[in-house]
Design a protein around this motif. Sequence first.
Motif, short mmCIF file in Angstrom:
data_model
loop_
_atom_site.label_atom_id
_atom_site.label_comp_id
_atom_site.label_asym_id
_atom_site.label_seq_id
_atom_site.Cartn_x
_atom_site.Cartn_y
_atom_site.Cartn_z
N ARG B 18 -4.96 4.60 3.38
CA ARG B 18 -4.35 4.07 2.16
C ARG B 18 -3.64 2.74 2.43
O ARG B 18 -3.81 1.77 1.70
CB ARG B 18 -3.33 5.09 1.62
CG ARG B 18 -3.90 6.02 0.54
CD ARG B 18 -2.89 7.09 0.16
NE ARG B 18 -2.98 8.24 1.05
CZ ARG B 18 -1.95 8.87 1.61
NH1 ARG B 18 -0.72 8.46 1.37
NH2 ARG B 18 -2.14 9.92 2.39
N ARG B 19 -2.89 2.69 3.52
CA ARG B 19 -2.14 1.46 3.81
C ARG B 19 -3.08 0.31 4.17
O ARG B 19 -2.89 -0.81 3.70
CB ARG B 19 -1.15 1.69 4.96
CG ARG B 19 -0.07 2.72 4.70
CD ARG B 19 0.75 2.39 3.48
NE ARG B 19 1.27 1.02 3.50
CZ ARG B 19 1.78 0.41 2.45
NH1 ARG B 19 1.82 1.02 1.28
NH2 ARG B 19 2.22 -0.81 2.54
N THR B 23 -2.67 -3.25 2.35
CA THR B 23 -2.08 -4.41 3.04
C THR B 23 -2.92 -4.92 4.20
O THR B 23 -2.49 -5.84 4.90
CB THR B 23 -0.67 -4.04 3.56
OG1 THR B 23 -0.74 -2.80 4.25
CG2 THR B 23 0.31 -3.92 2.41
N GLY B 24 -4.12 -4.33 4.37
CA GLY B 24 -4.98 -4.81 5.44
C GLY B 24 -4.61 -4.20 6.79
O GLY B 24 -3.52 -3.63 6.94
N ARG B 35 6.14 6.02 8.09
CA ARG B 35 7.05 6.18 6.97
C ARG B 35 6.36 6.91 5.82
O ARG B 35 6.91 7.82 5.21
CB ARG B 35 7.58 4.82 6.51
CG ARG B 35 8.81 4.91 5.62
CD ARG B 35 9.27 3.53 5.16
NE ARG B 35 9.58 2.65 6.29
CZ ARG B 35 8.98 1.49 6.52
NH1 ARG B 35 8.03 1.05 5.70
NH2 ARG B 35 9.32 0.75 7.56
N GLU B 36 5.10 6.51 5.56
CA GLU B 36 4.36 7.12 4.45
C GLU B 36 4.13 8.61 4.68
O GLU B 36 4.14 9.39 3.75
CB GLU B 36 3.03 6.38 4.26
CG GLU B 36 2.18 6.97 3.16
CD GLU B 36 1.42 5.92 2.37
OE1 GLU B 36 1.84 4.75 2.34
OE2 GLU B 36 0.39 6.28 1.77
N ILE B 100 -15.02 1.44 3.14
CA ILE B 100 -15.32 0.01 3.18
C ILE B 100 -14.18 -0.77 2.57
O ILE B 100 -13.80 -1.83 3.06
CB ILE B 100 -16.64 -0.29 2.43
CG1 ILE B 100 -17.81 0.38 3.14
CG2 ILE B 100 -16.87 -1.79 2.34
CD1 ILE B 100 -19.12 0.29 2.38
N ALA B 101 -13.60 -0.21 1.50
CA ALA B 101 -12.53 -0.92 0.81
C ALA B 101 -11.37 -1.24 1.75
O ALA B 101 -10.74 -2.28 1.64
CB ALA B 101 -12.02 -0.07 -0.36
N LEU B 102 -11.12 -0.35 2.69
CA LEU B 102 -9.94 -0.57 3.53
C LEU B 102 -10.19 -1.62 4.59
O LEU B 102 -9.27 -2.01 5.31
CB LEU B 102 -9.45 0.75 4.15
CG LEU B 102 -10.39 1.51 5.07
CD1 LEU B 102 -10.27 1.00 6.49
CD2 LEU B 102 -10.03 2.97 5.04
#
Lengths: 181, 181
Positions: B18-19, B23-24, B35-36, B100-102
């Motif tokens: 997710r991160r 934020t790449g 933290r998440e 792929i999105a990440l």
Amino acid sequence: MARAVPETHAEILAAAGRRFAVTGYKGTSLQDIAREVGVSKATVLYHFANKEALLTELMAPGLAALVELDERIAGLGGGQAQRIAAEGFVDLAVRFRRQIALLRGEFPTLLRQPAFAHVQQISERLIAAFAGRSTHLAARVAALVVLAGIAETCGEFGDLGDDELRDALLGLVRRALVPPD
Amino acid sequence: MARAVPETHAEILAAAGRRFAVTGYKGTSLQDIAREVGVSKATVLYHFANKEALLTELMAPGLAALVELDERIAGLGGGQAQRIAAEGFVDLAVRFRRQIALLRGEFPTLLRQPAFAHVQQISERLIAAFAGRSTHLAARVAALVVLAGIAETCGEFGDLGDDELRDALLGLVRRALVPPD
DNA sequence: GACTACTCTGACCGATCGGTCAGGTTCTGA
DNA sequence: TCAGAACCTGACCGATCGGTCAGAGTAGTC
């Protein structure tokens, strides 16, 4: 020691462009840029307020042209908007492909920065124009893929002539986009 | 304090995904991920050898499928290679679009890392297949733009059904690519 | 109860980041 | 000739990075 001909500002900008293109914005440190020019990091920050200022100055001409294209498209209907957007964007991509190249892979991250907030909106309007103002899935997908694909790859063709590349891209865009209803 | 059900490994991996997507890779710190999940950074590094291990584990299934596609294309002639590559890649892009999105925007940087060296070669062979083994400029440009465009944007369509998206992309690819000589 | 394996943590490390600052050197124009 | 502007630097700052480590808490086993 001050230099005989203080063209340091331009040299730093050019070096930043080269480094950003290779290692990305986040992946390039001010020290990297300074080393490439052969000055100290403090000198880089003497000529530019901060790291972001380097990027914005590097992108200014391209962004101005993008804003102009956006204004030219505003209010146009489906077919016309698509044609003007396609031709205009291809021309822009070809002309500024070296600048675009240095953003490669960091569009999503960089667009989130406040300095580029309006670019996000412009690109959304451009995508709508590419889709011929259509809301059909096929048109939207084609618009997004082609636009992103061009933005992402045009920097790869640094060795090609402007006209050659423009023709190739225009051909692709005309084939790929879905004609408006 | 050890957890009742130690599913921390999977939770960390999911959070990293997710991160990274937001934020790449470079823009995400181990602290962010920790933290998440609600654990310490040391815990992240207890479950994964280092930051890169997070990425490689996240990409493993997609990469395996890509290698398989590459092998299926090898040795095929222009027309067949183009057809199989297009259908195979679209299917892959749709199935793995969240992974792929990440990577979005960091392909160029990440492909330079040793762990992904072979992906660079695979993508070159894939582009050649997309171009129908042709060396003409128009074919090469279309191949590169379409391939990069799909890779870059397929993550945007997280809300669409697989079949819908696959059909739209296949239609685009068939229109956009230049038929082999 | 003692032992072990697993899970998790806070404290810490060296490196590097973007950025600041006081001061030295060179150039320029009055 | 000389003051001030322009240019450049090394030393330094706090913050954050990825990563290490010794040790504490927990659960199962004998």
